[in-house]
Design a protein around this motif. Sequence first.
Motif, PDB file in Angstrom:
ATOM      1  N   ALA A 162     -50.899  23.114 -78.714  1.00 61.11           N
ATOM      2  CA  ALA A 162     -50.961  24.564 -78.500  1.00 61.11           C
ATOM      3  C   ALA A 162     -50.105  25.303 -79.522  1.00 61.11           C
ATOM      4  N   ALA A 163     -48.942  24.748 -79.864  1.00 62.06           N
ATOM      5  CA  ALA A 163     -48.081  25.374 -80.871  1.00 62.06           C
ATOM      6  C   ALA A 163     -48.772  25.396 -82.231  1.00 62.06           C
TER       7      ALA A 163
ATOM      8  N   SER B 296     -51.568  27.926 -82.252  1.00 67.18           N
ATOM      9  CA  SER B 296     -51.110  29.311 -82.400  1.00 67.18           C
ATOM     10  C   SER B 296     -50.753  29.605 -83.853  1.00 67.18           C
TER      11      SER B 296
ATOM     12  N   ALA C  15     -54.094  29.985 -85.658  1.00 69.51           N
ATOM     13  CA  ALA C  15     -54.692  31.272 -85.293  1.00 69.51           C
ATOM     14  C   ALA C  15     -53.968  32.415 -85.998  1.00 69.51           C
ATOM     15  N   SER C  16     -52.654  32.293 -86.096  1.00 72.43           N
ATOM     16  CA  SER C  16     -51.869  33.330 -86.767  1.00 72.43           C
ATOM     17  C   SER C  16     -52.239  33.427 -88.250  1.00 72.43           C
TER      18      SER C  16
ATOM     19  N   VAL D  25     -49.268  36.378 -82.237  1.00 72.68           N
ATOM     20  CA  VAL D  25     -49.762  35.031 -81.927  1.00 72.68           C
ATOM     21  C   VAL D  25     -48.865  33.966 -82.567  1.00 72.68           C
ATOM     22  N   GLY D  26     -48.375  34.228 -83.762  1.00 73.09           N
ATOM     23  CA  GLY D  26     -47.514  33.274 -84.449  1.00 73.09           C
ATOM     24  C   GLY D  26     -46.196  33.030 -83.718  1.00 73.09           C
TER      25      GLY D  26
ATOM     26  N   TRP E 152     -45.836  32.622 -80.642  1.00 76.51           N
ATOM     27  CA  TRP E 152     -46.042  31.737 -79.486  1.00 76.51           C
ATOM     28  C   TRP E 152     -45.605  30.309 -79.798  1.00 76.51           C
ATOM     29  N   ALA E 153     -45.583  29.933 -81.064  1.00 73.23           N
ATOM     30  CA  ALA E 153     -45.310  28.539 -81.441  1.00 73.23           C
ATOM     31  C   ALA E 153     -43.943  28.059 -80.945  1.00 73.23           C
TER      32      ALA E 153
ATOM     33  N   LEU F  72     -43.739  27.496 -77.136  1.00 73.84           N
ATOM     34  CA  LEU F  72     -44.557  26.337 -76.768  1.00 73.84           C
ATOM     35  C   LEU F  72     -43.854  25.031 -77.129  1.00 73.84           C
TER      36      LEU F  72
END
Length: 77
Positions: free
Chosen positions: A31-32, A35, A38-39, A54-55, A57-58, A61
């Motif tokens: 998930a990290a 993210s 995605a970022s 979004v970045g 979130w890493a 996580l």
Amino acid sequence: MKFHHRHHEGKMTKAIENQTAKLPSVIFLSAAFASMAASITLHCLKQRKTALFVGQWAAPLMIMGIYNKIVKTQGNE
């Protein structure tokens, strides 16, 4: 003088640890990285503010993954 005070977790904490210990640690790592990917994608698509959001979130996580690993290896007393 020694103090023998043992800390006991609450019922809610134990319930959360019991559930998160069932998850493989690779889920948090994946998930990290997702993210981060995605970022980068959002940044390339000129969605700068969303990419930053979004970045970020890493790190949480990864911290949850470390916590998960500690709970698994040290147990939740």
